[in-house]
Design an enzyme around this catalytic site. Structure first.
Site, mmCIF file in Angstrom:
data_model
loop_
_atom_site.group_PDB
_atom_site.id
_atom_site.type_symbol
_atom_site.label_atom_id
_atom_site.label_comp_id
_atom_site.label_asym_id
_atom_site.label_seq_id
_atom_site.Cartn_x
_atom_site.Cartn_y
_atom_site.Cartn_z
ATOM 1 C CG ASN A 13 -57.997 105.122 35.153
ATOM 2 O OD1 ASN A 13 -56.935 104.529 35.307
ATOM 3 N ND2 ASN A 13 -58.662 105.662 36.154
ATOM 4 C CB SER B 120 -46.858 108.314 28.007
ATOM 5 O OG SER B 120 -47.343 109.129 29.043
ATOM 6 C CG ASP C 277 -41.137 105.336 34.164
ATOM 7 O OD1 ASP C 277 -40.810 104.459 33.356
ATOM 8 O OD2 ASP C 277 -40.320 106.145 34.650
ATOM 9 N N GLY C 278 -45.654 106.464 33.975
ATOM 10 C CA GLY C 278 -47.039 106.424 34.454
ATOM 11 C C GLY C 278 -47.972 105.681 33.511
ATOM 12 C CD GLU D 228 -53.851 104.864 32.614
ATOM 13 O OE1 GLU D 228 -53.450 105.970 33.002
ATOM 14 O OE2 GLU D 228 -54.582 104.708 31.639
ATOM 15 N N GLY E 287 -42.457 111.221 28.360
ATOM 16 C CA GLY E 287 -42.832 111.682 29.696
ATOM 17 C C GLY E 287 -41.696 112.420 30.343
ATOM 18 N N GLY F 272 -40.550 111.387 33.249
ATOM 19 C CA GLY F 272 -39.768 110.346 33.916
ATOM 20 C C GLY F 272 -39.858 109.078 33.092
ATOM 21 C CG ASP G 272 -42.064 112.342 40.803
ATOM 22 O OD1 ASP G 272 -42.172 113.059 39.803
ATOM 23 O OD2 ASP G 272 -42.266 111.118 40.795
ATOM 24 N NE ARG H 245 -47.348 117.225 33.686
ATOM 25 C CZ ARG H 245 -47.102 115.929 33.525
ATOM 26 N NH1 ARG H 245 -46.667 115.464 32.386
ATOM 27 N NH2 ARG H 245 -47.299 115.102 34.519
#
Ligand code: ADP
Ligand code: MG
Length: 408
Positions: free
Chosen positions: A79, A101, A103-104, A108, A134, A136, A201, A208
């Site tokens: 966040n 990074s 897709d996350g 965000e 990242g 993904g 996932d 990771r």
């Protein structure tokens, strides 16, 4: 042993701090008129944890030599990027956002922008570039695949740096979807998963550092150790309604975001003040014109819906999906349709070759809206690669889109 680990953690932390202060000391003061300027978000913990190095050694020198200025935010946790984007007053002065990074963080960032009062002016005029740090990077791989780029790790990295640092970079439209859970609303651009692939996932997160190999190893473990999940899936098959979004592109540095917004407001005097969720209704007001809703309550092995062609470099999940098109490619496997665990292993392997849709036990349908209600315990619902705490999720097509750096 404990001392060795703590020394190693300390030196990693020191390295982060050194790289961060190097990057911050080199970042340019905000651009004046006619300056090219990017707002850069670096997540130091994404993927294999190399994004600070990538930016400092591979990206920043090229931005410098191409006279592209940048303001850098090194994210400190979940966040952070969202909060910066909600609060930032001068977003209009940037030409684009650059994200290091997965897709996350893109998810965000988009949801941060969508919480602003000027969300819809900003959204289509502030393009997002991605450097794949990242584990993904489905959005980036879908964009590069459209332009015929080879998706090996090295080629994706080189091409994305070339695109993100080029003064001639173009930005292209990508469709946005409206998502409603028990308590929240989101905008999403990539996928909703539940069951086998969502478990793979999320349960492989602990590996990771292995990059994308974490999915292969966990895939093997999960197919040996197969679970079924009770759920109710409701969907409405897609019906084309003459919605043909323009596949137009613009040059990222021709104008700043504010100049684009000002130009738009001259052409369209009514400002865009609606929200994503006011405009989600792409279905007809006449129920006679709609496809019948389909409801399936059963034991599932996997449910995965995507809106782009790739969910990762080796995962061409919906070969026919287009960036700006707003249909949802829903696919699922019912427990009663598979014969043995070998079928499931075959499915996971077939995804890598883009052949999984040919397997007889995989059901595929293009839909304009769908709802999943989870009726059993102990499973994850994953939205654009991030876990969402909910037992119910609804996804609908919209006519909204955002812009992504795509080619030079
Ligand atoms: P990855 O592919 O490595 O999962 P993503 O971009 O998909 O990378 O996801 C990163 C997640 O980590 C986002 O939800 C983001 O909010 C969060 N995040 C951002 N900065 C940090 C940080 N410094 N430490 C831990 N998590 C972070
Ligand atoms: Mg992620």
């Amino acid at each position: 042993m404990g001392a060795k680990i703590s020394r190693c953690l300390r030196s990693k932390q020191e390295e982060y701090e050194q790289l961060t202060s190097l990057i911050v000391s080199k970042q340019s003061s905000p651009g004046g008129e006619g300056q090219r300027t990017l707002l850069v978000f670096i997540n130091p913990h994404s993927g294999k944890g190399r994004s600070l190095e990538t930016f400092a050694h591979l990206v920043a020198p090229k931005l410098d030599s191409n006279l592209i200025r940048y303001e850098v935010v090194v994210t400190t946790g979940p966040n952070h990027a969202r909060d910066v984007l909600i609060a930032k007053e001068n977003l209009g002065m940037f030409n684009g956002i650059l994200i290091l990074s997965g897709d996350g963080l893109v998810f965000e960032a988009l949801n941060g922008i969508l919480s602003r009062v000027d969300a819809f002016n900003i959204l289509s005029n502030l393009p997002i570039g991605i450097i794949p740090s990242g584990s993904g990077n489905g959005l980036l791989c879908s964009v590069l695949a459209k332009h015929g780029v080879d998706l090996s790790e090295k080629s994706v990295m080189n091409k994305s740096i070339e695109i993100a640092t080029s003064p001639t970079v173009n930005a292209e439209r990508v469709a946005l979807y409206s998502v409603k859970t028990e308590t929240e609303r989101y905008a999403a651009f990539l996928s909703v998963g539940w069951g086998l692939m969502a478990d793979i996932d999320i349960e492989s997160e602990k590996w990771r550092k292995l990059g994308k190999h974490r999915f292969d190893i966990m895939g093997f473990i999960r197919s040996c150790n197969l679970r079924s999940y009770r759920g109710r899936l409701t969907y409405r098959p897609y019906k084309a309604r003459g919605y043909n979004p323009e596949a137009d592109v613009f040059n990222v540095y021709d104008k700043t975001t504010q100049e684009r917004i000002d130009e738009e407001s001259l052409q369209r005097p009514t400002p865009k003040t609606w929200t994503l969720h006011d405009s989600e209704d792409v279905t007809s007001s006449d129920p006679q014109e709609e496809e019948e809703e389909v409801i399936i309550e059963d034991n599932f092995i996997n449910m995965y819906a995507v809106t782009l062609s790739h969910i990762g470099a080796n995962h061409r999940f919906a070969p026919s999906a287009q960036l700006e098109d707003n249909r949802i490619h829903l696919s699922f496997i019912l427990w009663r349709d598979i014969r043995t665990r070998v079928d499931v292993a075959k499915y996971l392997l077939a995804i890598e070759q883009g052949k999984h849709l040919d397997l007889p036990f995989v059901k595929n349908v293009e839909v304009s809206s769908m709802k999943l209600e989870v009726l059993s315990e102990g499973s994850y619902v994953v939205l654009d690669g991030e876990v969402i705490e909910t037992k119910s999720i609804e996804v609908s097509s919209t006519r909204n889109n955002f812009r992504v750096f795509s080619s030079t």
